[in-house]
Design a protein around this motif. Sequence first.
Motif, PDB file in Angstrom:
ATOM      1  N   GLY A  43       0.786  -1.231   0.000  1.00  0.00           N
ATOM      2  CA  GLY A  43       0.000   0.000   0.000  1.00  0.00           C
ATOM      3  C   GLY A  43       0.818   1.281   0.000  1.00  0.00           C
ATOM      4  N   THR A  44       2.142   1.195   0.086  1.00  0.00           N
ATOM      5  CA  THR A  44       2.971   2.400   0.019  1.00  0.00           C
ATOM      6  C   THR A  44       4.065   2.205  -1.018  1.00  0.00           C
ATOM      7  OG1 THR A  44       4.474   1.652   1.750  1.00  0.00           O
ATOM      8  CG2 THR A  44       2.585   2.977   2.451  1.00  0.00           C
ATOM      9  N   GLY A  45       4.534   3.301  -1.536  1.00  0.00           N
ATOM     10  CA  GLY A  45       5.603   3.251  -2.516  1.00  0.00           C
ATOM     11  C   GLY A  45       6.133   4.638  -2.801  1.00  0.00           C
ATOM     12  N   VAL A  46       7.325   4.685  -3.367  1.00  0.00           N
ATOM     13  CA  VAL A  46       7.988   5.948  -3.669  1.00  0.00           C
ATOM     14  C   VAL A  46       8.511   5.882  -5.096  1.00  0.00           C
ATOM     15  CG1 VAL A  46       9.952   7.419  -3.110  1.00  0.00           C
ATOM     16  CG2 VAL A  46       8.663   6.337  -1.280  1.00  0.00           C
ATOM     17  N   THR A  47       8.245   6.952  -5.851  1.00  0.00           N
ATOM     18  CA  THR A  47       8.826   7.087  -7.174  1.00  0.00           C
ATOM     19  C   THR A  47       9.941   8.119  -7.079  1.00  0.00           C
ATOM     20  OG1 THR A  47       6.798   6.499  -8.324  1.00  0.00           O
ATOM     21  CG2 THR A  47       8.405   7.778  -9.565  1.00  0.00           C
ATOM     22  N   THR A  48      11.115   7.750  -7.529  1.00  0.00           N
ATOM     23  CA  THR A  48      12.263   8.646  -7.529  1.00  0.00           C
ATOM     24  C   THR A  48      12.457   9.158  -8.951  1.00  0.00           C
ATOM     25  OG1 THR A  48      13.289   7.373  -5.769  1.00  0.00           O
ATOM     26  CG2 THR A  48      14.721   8.847  -7.010  1.00  0.00           C
ATOM     27  N   VAL A  49      12.491  10.488  -9.081  1.00  0.00           N
ATOM     28  CA  VAL A  49      12.660  11.114 -10.392  1.00  0.00           C
ATOM     29  C   VAL A  49      13.976  11.887 -10.376  1.00  0.00           C
ATOM     30  CG1 VAL A  49      11.672  12.700 -12.068  1.00  0.00           C
ATOM     31  CG2 VAL A  49      10.158  11.327 -10.643  1.00  0.00           C
ATOM     32  N   ASN A  50      14.867  11.546 -11.287  1.00  0.00           N
ATOM     33  CA  ASN A  50      16.132  12.265 -11.450  1.00  0.00           C
ATOM     34  C   ASN A  50      15.934  13.299 -12.541  1.00  0.00           C
ATOM     35  OD1 ASN A  50      17.290  10.546  -9.600  1.00  0.00           O
ATOM     36  ND2 ASN A  50      18.051   9.161 -11.173  1.00  0.00           N
ATOM     37  N   LEU A  51      15.991  14.559 -12.139  1.00  0.00           N
ATOM     38  CA  LEU A  51      15.896  15.663 -13.086  1.00  0.00           C
ATOM     39  C   LEU A  51      17.302  16.167 -13.378  1.00  0.00           C
ATOM     40  CD1 LEU A  51      12.904  17.296 -11.288  1.00  0.00           C
ATOM     41  CD2 LEU A  51      12.801  16.123 -13.461  1.00  0.00           C
ATOM     42  N   LYS A  52      17.423  17.059 -14.322  1.00  0.00           N
ATOM     43  CA  LYS A  52      18.744  17.547 -14.718  1.00  0.00           C
ATOM     44  C   LYS A  52      19.494  18.202 -13.560  1.00  0.00           C
ATOM     45  CE  LYS A  52      17.533  18.157 -19.528  1.00  0.00           C
ATOM     46  NZ  LYS A  52      18.114  16.957 -20.018  1.00  0.00           N
ATOM     47  N   SER A  53      18.785  18.829 -12.626  1.00  0.00           N
ATOM     48  CA  SER A  53      19.473  19.555 -11.556  1.00  0.00           C
ATOM     49  C   SER A  53      19.342  18.926 -10.173  1.00  0.00           C
ATOM     50  CB  SER A  53      18.973  21.000 -11.504  1.00  0.00           C
ATOM     51  OG  SER A  53      17.577  21.014 -11.307  1.00  0.00           O
ATOM     52  N   TYR A  54      18.431  18.002  -9.973  1.00  0.00           N
ATOM     53  CA  TYR A  54      18.270  17.390  -8.659  1.00  0.00           C
ATOM     54  C   TYR A  54      17.479  16.086  -8.749  1.00  0.00           C
ATOM     55  CZ  TYR A  54      13.547  19.370  -8.721  1.00  0.00           C
ATOM     56  OH  TYR A  54      12.265  19.688  -9.065  1.00  0.00           O
ATOM     57  N   THR A  55      17.398  15.381  -7.612  1.00  0.00           N
ATOM     58  CA  THR A  55      16.636  14.142  -7.496  1.00  0.00           C
ATOM     59  C   THR A  55      15.505  14.368  -6.500  1.00  0.00           C
ATOM     60  OG1 THR A  55      18.587  12.817  -7.969  1.00  0.00           O
ATOM     61  CG2 THR A  55      16.760  11.702  -6.871  1.00  0.00           C
ATOM     62  N   GLN A  56      14.311  13.912  -6.850  1.00  0.00           N
ATOM     63  CA  GLN A  56      13.143  14.109  -6.000  1.00  0.00           C
ATOM     64  C   GLN A  56      12.457  12.766  -5.765  1.00  0.00           C
ATOM     65  OE1 GLN A  56      11.996  17.199  -4.836  1.00  0.00           O
ATOM     66  NE2 GLN A  56      10.539  16.042  -3.629  1.00  0.00           N
ATOM     67  N   GLU A  57      12.107  12.495  -4.504  1.00  0.00           N
ATOM     68  CA  GLU A  57      11.323  11.310  -4.166  1.00  0.00           C
ATOM     69  C   GLU A  57       9.889  11.749  -3.905  1.00  0.00           C
ATOM     70  OE1 GLU A  57      13.124   9.271  -0.902  1.00  0.00           O
ATOM     71  OE2 GLU A  57      14.712   8.448  -2.155  1.00  0.00           O
ATOM     72  N   ILE A  58       8.937  11.087  -4.558  1.00  0.00           N
ATOM     73  CA  ILE A  58       7.533  11.441  -4.457  1.00  0.00           C
ATOM     74  C   ILE A  58       6.765  10.229  -3.961  1.00  0.00           C
ATOM     75  CG2 ILE A  58       5.490  12.189  -5.737  1.00  0.00           C
ATOM     76  CD1 ILE A  58       8.798  12.821  -7.263  1.00  0.00           C
ATOM     77  N   SER A  59       5.929  10.431  -2.952  1.00  0.00           N
ATOM     78  CA  SER A  59       5.066   9.358  -2.478  1.00  0.00           C
ATOM     79  C   SER A  59       4.103   8.997  -3.603  1.00  0.00           C
ATOM     80  CB  SER A  59       4.299   9.822  -1.244  1.00  0.00           C
ATOM     81  OG  SER A  59       3.400   8.825  -0.841  1.00  0.00           O
ATOM     82  N   ASP A  60       4.143   7.746  -4.022  1.00  0.00           N
ATOM     83  CA  ASP A  60       3.365   7.296  -5.179  1.00  0.00           C
ATOM     84  C   ASP A  60       2.853   5.876  -4.935  1.00  0.00           C
ATOM     85  OD1 ASP A  60       2.266   7.290  -7.725  1.00  0.00           O
ATOM     86  OD2 ASP A  60       4.158   6.903  -8.738  1.00  0.00           O
ATOM     87  N   PRO A  61       1.937   5.698  -3.951  1.00  0.00           N
ATOM     88  CA  PRO A  61       1.505   4.343  -3.602  1.00  0.00           C
ATOM     89  C   PRO A  61       0.745   3.628  -4.717  1.00  0.00           C
ATOM     90  CG  PRO A  61       0.182   5.964  -2.445  1.00  0.00           C
ATOM     91  CD  PRO A  61       1.282   6.711  -3.137  1.00  0.00           C
ATOM     92  N   GLN A  62       0.062   4.368  -5.571  1.00  0.00           N
ATOM     93  CA  GLN A  62      -0.718   3.734  -6.645  1.00  0.00           C
ATOM     94  C   GLN A  62       0.018   3.738  -7.988  1.00  0.00           C
ATOM     95  OE1 GLN A  62      -4.278   6.020  -6.453  1.00  0.00           O
ATOM     96  NE2 GLN A  62      -5.101   4.847  -4.739  1.00  0.00           N
ATOM     97  N   ARG A  63       1.274   4.139  -7.985  1.00  0.00           N
ATOM     98  CA  ARG A  63       2.137   4.146  -9.173  1.00  0.00           C
ATOM     99  C   ARG A  63       1.609   5.027 -10.301  1.00  0.00           C
ATOM    100  NH1 ARG A  63       5.528  -0.883  -9.954  1.00  0.00           N
ATOM    101  NH2 ARG A  63       5.210  -0.375 -12.130  1.00  0.00           N
ATOM    102  N   LYS A  64       0.855   6.071  -9.978  1.00  0.00           N
ATOM    103  CA  LYS A  64       0.324   6.955 -11.021  1.00  0.00           C
ATOM    104  C   LYS A  64       1.441   7.709 -11.734  1.00  0.00           C
ATOM    105  CE  LYS A  64      -4.141   7.806  -8.864  1.00  0.00           C
ATOM    106  NZ  LYS A  64      -5.000   8.839  -8.254  1.00  0.00           N
ATOM    107  N   LEU A  65       2.336   8.311 -10.954  1.00  0.00           N
ATOM    108  CA  LEU A  65       3.435   9.059 -11.545  1.00  0.00           C
ATOM    109  C   LEU A  65       4.360   8.132 -12.323  1.00  0.00           C
ATOM    110  CD1 LEU A  65       5.111  11.619 -11.954  1.00  0.00           C
ATOM    111  CD2 LEU A  65       6.174  11.175  -9.732  1.00  0.00           C
ATOM    112  N   PHE A  66       4.696   7.004 -11.731  1.00  0.00           N
ATOM    113  CA  PHE A  66       5.587   6.050 -12.401  1.00  0.00           C
ATOM    114  C   PHE A  66       4.971   5.557 -13.709  1.00  0.00           C
ATOM    115  CE2 PHE A  66       7.233   1.746 -13.116  1.00  0.00           C
ATOM    116  CZ  PHE A  66       8.578   2.043 -13.237  1.00  0.00           C
TER     117      PHE A  66
END
Length: 82
Positions: A43-66
Amino acid sequence: MPIEGPNLKAKDRDRHSEYVICEDFVFKPTSVDAFSHEAINEGTGVTTVNLKSYTQEISDPQRKLFNFLVSRFHPDPPDEAP
């Protein structure tokens, strides 16, 4: 003879932005270098997005962003099971 401009329809006048909002995270898809998803617990999960200038972790339990990122950058289905 009068000069006439293009006859734009209402939908043609809508503004277009290169930014995307998903899971309360605003970003430009063109700035994404890499991304991954990690299921922490049921029921929980994190999507990590590496952008050109930084890395961001986003709470994404339903994998919508991923799933959005996968469909945007890899339109063919992956070989691995989710």
